[in-house]
Design a protein around this motif. Structure first.
Motif, short mmCIF file in Angstrom:
data_model
loop_
_atom_site.label_atom_id
_atom_site.label_comp_id
_atom_site.label_asym_id
_atom_site.label_seq_id
_atom_site.Cartn_x
_atom_site.Cartn_y
_atom_site.Cartn_z
N LYS A 65 -5.14 -11.25 0.17
CA LYS A 65 -5.74 -11.51 1.49
C LYS A 65 -5.26 -10.51 2.54
O LYS A 65 -5.76 -10.51 3.67
CB LYS A 65 -5.40 -12.93 1.94
CG LYS A 65 -6.14 -14.01 1.15
CD LYS A 65 -5.70 -15.41 1.56
CE LYS A 65 -6.40 -16.47 0.72
NZ LYS A 65 -5.91 -17.84 1.02
N THR A 66 -4.27 -9.69 2.18
CA THR A 66 -3.78 -8.68 3.13
C THR A 66 -4.85 -7.64 3.38
O THR A 66 -5.37 -7.03 2.45
CB THR A 66 -2.51 -8.00 2.58
OG1 THR A 66 -1.52 -8.98 2.31
CG2 THR A 66 -1.97 -6.98 3.58
N GLU A 67 -5.19 -7.45 4.62
CA GLU A 67 -6.19 -6.45 4.98
C GLU A 67 -5.52 -5.12 5.30
O GLU A 67 -4.53 -5.10 6.04
CB GLU A 67 -7.01 -6.93 6.19
CG GLU A 67 -7.94 -8.08 5.90
CD GLU A 67 -9.03 -7.72 4.91
OE1 GLU A 67 -9.48 -6.55 4.92
OE2 GLU A 67 -9.42 -8.59 4.10
N PRO A 68 -6.02 -4.02 4.76
CA PRO A 68 -5.43 -2.72 5.08
C PRO A 68 -5.62 -2.38 6.55
O PRO A 68 -6.68 -2.63 7.12
CB PRO A 68 -6.18 -1.75 4.17
CG PRO A 68 -7.46 -2.44 3.82
CD PRO A 68 -7.16 -3.91 3.83
N ALA A 69 -4.57 -1.81 7.14
CA ALA A 69 -4.68 -1.39 8.55
C ALA A 69 -5.59 -0.18 8.69
O ALA A 69 -6.23 0.03 9.72
CB ALA A 69 -3.29 -1.08 9.10
N ILE A 70 -5.66 0.63 7.63
CA ILE A 70 -6.52 1.83 7.63
C ILE A 70 -7.71 1.55 6.71
O ILE A 70 -7.53 1.35 5.51
CB ILE A 70 -5.76 3.08 7.13
CG1 ILE A 70 -4.45 3.27 7.91
CG2 ILE A 70 -6.65 4.30 7.21
CD1 ILE A 70 -4.63 3.63 9.34
N LYS A 71 -8.91 1.54 7.29
CA LYS A 71 -10.12 1.29 6.50
C LYS A 71 -11.08 2.46 6.66
O LYS A 71 -11.08 3.16 7.68
CB LYS A 71 -10.82 0.00 6.97
CG LYS A 71 -10.03 -1.26 6.70
CD LYS A 71 -10.81 -2.48 7.15
CE LYS A 71 -10.04 -3.76 6.88
NZ LYS A 71 -10.79 -4.96 7.32
N ASN A 72 -11.91 2.64 5.62
CA ASN A 72 -12.95 3.66 5.70
C ASN A 72 -14.16 3.06 6.41
O ASN A 72 -14.81 2.16 5.86
CB ASN A 72 -13.34 4.13 4.29
CG ASN A 72 -14.23 5.36 4.31
OD1 ASN A 72 -14.58 5.86 5.38
ND2 ASN A 72 -14.61 5.84 3.15
#
Length: 593
Positions: free
Chosen positions: A323-330
């Protein structure tokens, strides 16, 4: 069990295997419940207590009954095989999918996530935690369904024969389930302690092997052995506690099975001799065999409960991670325009809100074909600045523009395809030198030996590679342990150069090479910049590494304190001049043309 509901999507995906597995368990247990009845009837028929329905002589009746019992056992074994081929294989497929899902998540998460997490914890989630979950998916489900299917069939047969005797025979089984549950819980707790101590023991051994040169150099063999012995003794102590607890498992089951068997024989005998019922000797044998049939399913209640508890705890850890969302997304899949400029506008960065800025109010421009040099003392923010350029980190304030568009709004994958970074902490895989260099080639491109050789030559490592007996097929040890520091850096540079990037970032990656080698590599980089209009950003604590820079930023405490062309900075009595003078005294030949 709420955390395990995440796996429902996989149950749906493999629903036919699950449903077939349940069906096979039901059929298997139908025949398993029939076998004790047939054995009991056979005894009564052969003793003359019951008439045979086969209409044959005693000999052929015995042969026919034996054949039927063997046939039923074969059918039971066949469906048991099918059960394992469906449910256990299903659990392996789900394990495969779950590991791939976790690994895919690892690839998506950003650099800052990995700075917060330990490698050991991440490895445990994809290995140990998934293994615990698989136990629930396979044996856990199989034995639970097995008990649910087996108990009604056997209970029906027992009640059909004699209700009173059935109650006596079944009385010890709930007690057995509770005791097994308590023993399993203790075993579970002790197993975790043993695993933790085993991990510490493995870590000590691994660190001793990796750091054997340091241990021998400091004559710390006795200290290393003492630490290992202390951990070994702790492991032995905890393992013996587990062994003693484990020793209670089978005796507990045997005691309660024996109690149930004795009750069945004793009470059955009273019923037969008291003639309170038409109970026959063969039917008592049927009861005994049914008890043995029910023994493991009831004993497995505690074991399965323990499996489910461990699986739920492991899946909760996995869910938390997934459930951890990446801080850097495309943010986009649109193709990006060719590189024209990168602009930093009042850019600042801090790793956490409660920490001070690592970089403050950074302003500069990058143009095609230029070489930007960044210099400063340790901890001045040089590496963090590079991570912002390739968007491994996002700025806390200010903005970074790529061709007048925010860097955070363009296709990140395409941008990184056009860039290459050689990090300060060089990492080489336990693979051949050829494959380590070829790692820099994009997926949709073909790699040839000519390109590998050219990249190695430009990184001035070709002569070192050719000196090895296996040349480019030389297999590297862990993290390239069989190469020198300078050789590792140059292989890493070759990996970046083979990509022919538009933007090349070098993070103090010439620190382990001598000045002559440094001069050759910088000369090659200058030539490549001119041929391919490559933009280079070179971070270094050595001014000699920046001799070909068009523009230099001098960082101190996260701020640009000086900037300009090298010759202009030398005219000022600033930090750059101070560093230049100190290094000139140490290595006077480095600065001579």
């Amino acid at each position: 069990m709420k955390s395990l509901s995440y796996l429902n999507k996989y149950f749906f995906k493999y629903r036919w295997r699950l449903l077939l597995g349940i069906l096979f368990i039901v059929i298997n247990n139908y025949f398993a419940a029939k076998i004790p009845v047939m054995v009991g009837e056979s005894i009564d028929i052969l003793k003359g207590e019951k008439e045979s329905t086969l209409g044959q002589s005693l000999f052929w009746t015995a042969i026919s009954l034996a054949g039927l019992i063997i046939l039923f056992n074969i059918i039971k074994g066949f469906f048991l095989f099918l059960t394992r081929q469906t449910l256990i294989v299903m659990s392996r497929y789900i394990e495969f999918d779950l590991k791939n899902e976790i690994f895919e998540k690892y690839q998506q998460l950003d650099y800052s996530f990995y700075k917060r997490q330990s490698t050991g914890d991440l490895m445990n989630r994809i290995s140990e935690d998934v293994s615990q979950v698989r136990q629930y998916l396979g044996p856990g489900i199989m034995y639970t369904v097995n008990l649910i299917a087996l108990f009604p069939f056997n209970l029906y047969q027992m009640l059909k024969i004699n209700t009173e005797l059935a109650l006596y025979a079944l009385a010890p089984l709930p007690v057995m389930a509770v005791l097994i549950y308590l023993v399993s819980n203790r075993m579970n707790r002790l197993s975790k302690e043993v695993q933790q101590e085993q991990s510490r023991l493995s870590t000590l051994a691994q660190e001793s092997f990796s750091g054997i040169r340091v241990i021998k150099a400091y004559i710390q063999e006795k200290h290393a052995r003492k630490n290992f012995e202390t951990s070994s003794n702790s492991y032995l102590h905890k393992t013996m506690k587990l062994v003693r607890t484990n020793a209670l498992f089978m005796p507990t089951i045997s005691l309660l099975i024996g109690t149930s068997t004795l009750l069945t024989i004793y009470m059955g005998g009273l019923i037969i001799f008291g003639k309170t019922s038409n109970l026959k000797p063969g039917e008592i044998l049927t009861f005994i065999l049914i008890i043995y049939n029910l023994t493991w399913p009831f004993a497995s209640i505690g074991w399965v409960t323990s499996i489910n508890q461990r699986a739920a705890a492991s899946q909760e850890r996995i869910n938390e991670f997934l459930k951890t969302e990446p801080a850097i997304k495309n943010p986009s899949k649109e193709p990006i325009e060719p590189f024209q400029e990168i602009v930093f506008k009042d850019t600042s960065f801090k790793y956490r809100e409660d920490l001070p800025n690592v970089l403050s109010n950074i302003n500069f421009k990058l143009k095609p074909g230029e070489t930007l040099g960044i210099i400063g003392k340790t901890g001045s923010g040089k590496s963090t600045l590079l991570q912002l350029i390739v968007r491994q980190l996002d700025p806390t304030s200010g903005e970074i523009l790529y061709n007048s568009e925010k860097l955070s709004a363009i296709n990140l994958s395409e941008f990184r395809k056009n860039s290459a970074i050689v990090p300060q902490d060089v990492f080489l895989f336990s693979d051949t030198i050829y494959n380590n260099i070829a790692f820099g080639v994009l997926e949709d491109e073909e790699v040839s030996e000519e390109r590998i050789v050219e990249a190695a030559k430009n990184a001035h490592v070709l002569h070192n590679v050719e000196a090895f007996s296996d040349k480019f097929e030389t297999l590297l040890g862990e993290r390239g342990v069989n190469l020198s520091g300078g050789q590792k850096q140059r292989v890493s540079i070759a990996r970046a150069l083979i990509r022919k990037p538009q933007i090349l970032l070098l993070d103090d990656c010439l620190s382990a090479v001598d000045t002559e080698t440094e001069e050759i590599i910088l000369g090659n980089l200058k030539r490549l910049n001119q041929e391919h209009q490559t933009t280079s950003v070179i971070v270094s604590h050595r001014i000699s590494s920046l001799r070909n820079a068009n523009y230099i930023l001098v960082l101190e405490d996260g701020k640009i304190v000086e900037e300009g062309k090298p010759e202009n900075l030398l005219r000022k009595a600033g930090l750059y001049r101070e560093l230049y003078d100190k290094q000139l005294m140490e290595e006077p030949n480095v600065f001579e043309d």
